[in-house]
Each structure stands twice: as C-alpha cells, then as structure tokens.
Design a protein around this motif. Structure first.
Motif, PDB file in Angstrom:
ATOM      1  N   LEU A 118      57.010 120.251 125.435  1.00  0.00           N
ATOM      2  CA  LEU A 118      55.928 120.930 126.140  1.00  0.00           C
ATOM      3  C   LEU A 118      56.315 121.048 127.607  1.00  0.00           C
ATOM      4  O   LEU A 118      56.583 120.047 128.271  1.00  0.00           O
ATOM      5  CB  LEU A 118      54.623 120.143 126.006  1.00  0.00           C
ATOM      6  N   LEU A 121      47.795 123.839 122.597  1.00  0.00           N
ATOM      7  CA  LEU A 121      49.225 123.855 122.904  1.00  0.00           C
ATOM      8  C   LEU A 121      49.893 122.503 122.687  1.00  0.00           C
ATOM      9  O   LEU A 121      51.072 122.441 122.331  1.00  0.00           O
ATOM     10  CB  LEU A 121      49.422 124.303 124.353  1.00  0.00           C
ATOM     11  N   LEU A 122      49.181 121.400 122.917  1.00  0.00           N
ATOM     12  CA  LEU A 122      49.784 120.090 122.694  1.00  0.00           C
ATOM     13  C   LEU A 122      50.104 119.877 121.224  1.00  0.00           C
ATOM     14  O   LEU A 122      51.139 119.290 120.890  1.00  0.00           O
ATOM     15  CB  LEU A 122      48.863 118.983 123.207  1.00  0.00           C
ATOM     16  N   ALA A 169      53.195 121.762 120.199  1.00  0.00           N
ATOM     17  CA  ALA A 169      54.457 121.182 120.674  1.00  0.00           C
ATOM     18  C   ALA A 169      54.848 119.924 119.902  1.00  0.00           C
ATOM     19  O   ALA A 169      55.832 119.274 120.253  1.00  0.00           O
ATOM     20  CB  ALA A 169      54.344 120.864 122.158  1.00  0.00           C
ATOM     21  N   VAL A 171      57.146 124.865 123.874  1.00  0.00           N
ATOM     22  CA  VAL A 171      55.856 125.455 124.231  1.00  0.00           C
ATOM     23  C   VAL A 171      55.720 125.432 125.747  1.00  0.00           C
ATOM     24  O   VAL A 171      55.771 124.369 126.363  1.00  0.00           O
ATOM     25  CB  VAL A 171      54.687 124.685 123.583  1.00  0.00           C
TER      26      VAL A 171
END
Length: 526
Positions: free
Chosen positions: A283, A274-275, A278, A240
């Motif tokens: 990330l 997004l975290l 991932a 990501v």
C-alpha cells in the motif's frame, strides 16, 4: 527477538537404529533444540518427499524436548542432492519465497545435515544475504557419552572470494538498476540512497517513509520497490496507490477502510476499501500528511495489528500489507502543530529516505533526458531523437542554475513531451529546444504583474518598482503561494533573523511587508 533455525533433514544422521533406542542416538536436528542456552522458537525443517515419515517423527521429538519450538516442515525434493546447480537453484528459490522479518527475528542456518553440496549451498545463501542469518554447526558428544553434544555459531567473511563476491555484487547492481528504472545516474548521493533502499526493501517488511519535493519520483520509486519484492516472491498481492490529498470527509474512511451497506447515506453496496485490496501486497499512501486525525488513528492500528473495522461494521477484518508512505511536507512540524499523530510518525519513520529534487542532481539530467525520450517513444509508438547540437543546447541550459526545475521530473517529462510532439520527422531540432527553453523560463518566472502592469493578486504597478524591490517581491510571492499559512511563509522567509528575536512574530512581519505594496495574504492565496 524470535530465533528461527533453518535446516535440512539428515537422511542418515537424523535416523535412529530403532524407535525404542532413538534417545540414545545423537540426532542433530533434535539435539540443537535440547541446549538450554540455545532457544529455538521456530524450526524450518526441509525434507525430501521420500522421508516424510522420518520428518514427522523428528518434528514430534523436537516438540517433546522443546515445547516452545514451532516446527514447520517444507517438502523440497532433489533428483540429485549432489548436483550443485539443482540444489542451489532449489534452495535459492526457497529463500527468495520466504518472508524474512529481520527487524523482529534472528536466523540460524544449520549446516550439520544434508550432503556436502547442500551444506555449501546453504553457506552461500547465508553469506550472500538471501538467508539473513548466521551458520550453526552441531557436533555429537564424545565417544561413549550421551547427550545433545555441542554446537557453534559461525560468522564467516566471504569478501576474499573475488568471483563469488563479484557475482553477488552483480546481482545487487541489477537490483539497483531496476530501482532506478535502468537509468545510469551519476549523482553519488542519490546512488548511495538507492543502495540503502535496495538493502532495506529486500530484507525488511517494515514501513518505509519516502520524503521529497513534488515530482521527485516518490510514486515511481514506490512502485519499483514493489516490483523488486514481487520478483523475489516476497509479495504476492497487489500494488495499491492512493493520493491522500484527494480523500476528504466521510469518503476518506470509506475509501481506506471500506464500509458496510447502509453505513451512511449513499452507501448502497458494501465496499472493501484500499487496505483490504492491498492484502498480501503493498500500500502506497502518497501525501500521507494530508490524512485527517481520525484516519491516522485507524491507520496506526491497521499497521500495528493488521486488523481494522470498516465503516459501519461490527466485526474486524484483516489485511497484511507492507506500507510505503510518501510526503513533501515536514511531518515533525505537522506533529508540533497538532496536524499529525506523533505515534503514527514514530511507526512509519523507521526507514526514512529523502529523495532530492532534480535541481540537486543536475548531472543526472542527461541520462533522464534519454530515458524520457525512450518512454515517449514506447507510449506513442513514434521514435523521436535529438540531434547532437539540440542535446548540447538543452543540457547547457538544464544543468545550470538558470533552470529552476520547480516541479522536478514532472517539468522534465513535460518539456520532453512537448518537444517530441512538435518534432518534425521524429527529430528534435535546436530551434525546438530554444522554444522550449523560453517556455520553461516563462513558466518559472514568478508572476507579479499582468499585461497591463497591474498585479494579478493586488495593486502593484511594476513600473513604479525598483529592480531590487521587484526581485525581492517576486520571491516573497512565490513562497507565500507555496505555504498553507502566513505563519509558515513567515518562518521560511525570516528563517535567520527570527532566531535573533525573543518573540518572533513572523506573520505580523510578513503582513507589514506585503502592506508596503498594498498586498494582503488573503489576496495572494484567494
């Protein structure tokens, strides 16, 4: 540090004549956990499916003599435990899939049990670094004596075995080539840097910080590190990538950490962030220095504890990801100026690697030129080549100081794309190269005046400037446009002379210099 032992369940040595007398029998897998001076926090015990009952019994006995030891059983069956190829392949796959954490764990490889072939294979995997640990050899007590016996921890040097060393060196070279996208780079410092990154990437899950100028290849390298770890089955999740410079205001928190429905105006649905995306993977936070202080605080906790709150949530969520951070800024200066958290910098710079710009490794332009042509052909389906004269002329320009390469590999990629697009019959001629060189020279020339001789950002008449003043002013304008504040620009322009002043006022000096030409900082950066 936590101590982890690996071992094979012994089909004979770990057996006892009968259950009642098992404590009078020396069993190495149990015995190594009985030594007061050898604390095993975690035992990874590999066993054959046919010995499941024995494995569970040995695990229970280890727990009884060493309650602090966590025993983890791994079923791994060999059709022929004396077949070197089968055994090495199976143990190699096991080691490649294991999530080693050498920054917080020490590893021991017990070679007391198993067939001789299995012991040899464990030896090879330890010495090659696939299992980053030392060898452990246990011995029974003397005759007619009871007890746990003795043990030795062994460090062996395999470097004198040329063929084996060559095999491992070849594997490392393949990893290095992979990280460099198969480009046979010639710059010694860059190759040494990639070698360090390869070792860290394989053996650690700690955050990596990649610094360097824009266009130096930070994003591409991060993705290659992910793909290398994925090949070795060290990561199962996604890659990501996010450019932190694009995150602003409330949307930054939501994009990174997610939000609950109704968390704020416009949050009509739940978003994971997004975290979370991932989790189990990697990330890559490019331009991490652009994050706000609130986002930095939450990110620090997410890195350290693998848990965080989504916006508007009252329950934590978990995400176990490996972090690579990228930046083209001086994060220590940002800390000094209060724009970046010192504790976050301390957490992410355990492994810091600075990628050099293209101008610092001009000997690598030739192989990268070939790589860019290959990439263009792959993307467009058009085979494009440069004739010998065109290649020589391009490199003659590109490898000298006349080529600034300000955007680094982005400039090279753009140059190749333009020439390849205009190439008649798929051949880049020397005429196309000459055109591209002129285009690059114009692109890199600092723009101080427009076609009427007037400054684009001020009131400078080029015809009234000495050549000396014009060249100096061009450089000042270039630095000013690259910096966010006039103080930052002043520090760069007066880096030497400012050290001779008790109270340097870089901003004031720069304003006075610009005023000589009727220019202002605000006009240059409007």
């Amino acid at each position: 540090m936590k101590q982890v032992a690996f071992g094979l369940l012994g089909s004979r040595l770990d057996q006892s004549i009968d259950d009642a007398n098992r404590w009078q029998t020396w069993r190495p897998s149990v015995a190594i956990c009985q030594h007061e001076d050898l604390l095993i926090d975690q035992f990874e015990l590999i066993y054959d499916a046919a010995m499941a009952r024995l494995a569970n019994g040995v695990a229970d006995d280890i727990r009884s003599v060493s309650p602090e030891t966590e025993v983890r059983l791994h079923e791994l069956t060999f059709q022929d435990p004396w077949d070197f190829e089968e055994v090495y392949g199976g143990l190699h796959a096991f080691a490649s899939a294991y999530a080693f954490r050498p920054e917080s764990e020490r590893y021991l490889v017990n070679i007391t049990t198993g067939t001789h072939v299995q012991q040899i294979c464990l030896f090879l995997l330890a010495e090659s670094g696939h299992i980053p640990g030392r060898l452990l050899q246990a011995s029974p007590p003397r005759r007619q004596q009871e007890g746990q016996g003795t043990y030795r921890i062994i460090d062996l040097d395999l470097s004198r075995y040329d063929q084996l060393a060559a095999r491992f060196a070849l594997e490392q070279q393949e990893s290095l080539s992979f990280l460099k996208s198969g480009i046979q780079t010639r710059n010694a410092a860059f190759n040494s840097l990639i070698e360090q990154i390869e070792r860290v990437a394989i053996n650690s899950r700690a955050p990596l910080l990649i610094t360097g100028p824009t266009g130096a290849g930070k994003s591409q390298l991060a993705r290659r590190v992910f793909e290398l770890k994925q090949q070795r089955r060290q990561l199962a999740g996604r890659f990501v990538e996010v450019n932190c410079a694009t995150l602003r205001g409330d949307q930054a928190m939501s994009a990174l950490f997610g939000h609950e429905k109704g968390a704020y105006t416009g949050a009509t649905t739940k978003r994971d962030g997004l975290l979370r995306a991932a989790d189990g993977g990697m990330l890559f936070l490019d331009e991490i220095g652009e994050l706000g202080l609130d986002e930095q605080a939450m990110l620090l906790r997410a890195i350290e504890e693998k848990r965080f709150f989504a916006v508007g949530a009252d329950r934590e969520v978990a995400s176990d990801f490996q972090l690579i951070a990228g930046t083209n800024r001086d994060l220590q200066r940002a800390v000094d100026e209060g724009r970046f958290r010192e504790d976050l910098l301390a957490r992410i710079n355990l492994w810091t690697f600075c990628l050099p710009g293209l101008a610092e490794r001009r000997e690598d332009i030739a192989p990268n030129l070939e790589y860019e042509l290959t990439q263009f052909s792959a993307k467009t389906g058009q085979v494009v080549r440069m004739n010998k004269e065109a290649t020589q002329r391009f490199l003659q320009f590109a490898e000298t100081e006349a080529a600034a390469w300000r955007a680094n590999f982005r400039d090279l990629n753009a140059a190749v794309t333009r020439m390849a697009t205009l190439a008649a019959g798929g051949r880049i001629s020397i005429d196309l190269v000459e055109e591209e060189i002129k285009r690059l020279q114009t692109q890199w020339r600092p723009c101080v005046v427009n076609q009427r001789g007037r400054s684009l950002h001020g009131l400078v008449d080029e015809s009234q400037l000495d050549n000396f003043d014009r060249v100096q002013l061009e450089e000042v304008v270039r630095v000013c446009r690259q910096c966010k504040t006039i103080s930052d620009a002043g520090r760069k322009l007066f880096a030497v002379s400012r050290t001779l002043k008790a109270k340097p006022n870089d901003a004031d000096r720069l304003r006075k210099y610009l005023a000589r030409f009727d220019l202002t900082w605000e006009a240059l950066n409007s």
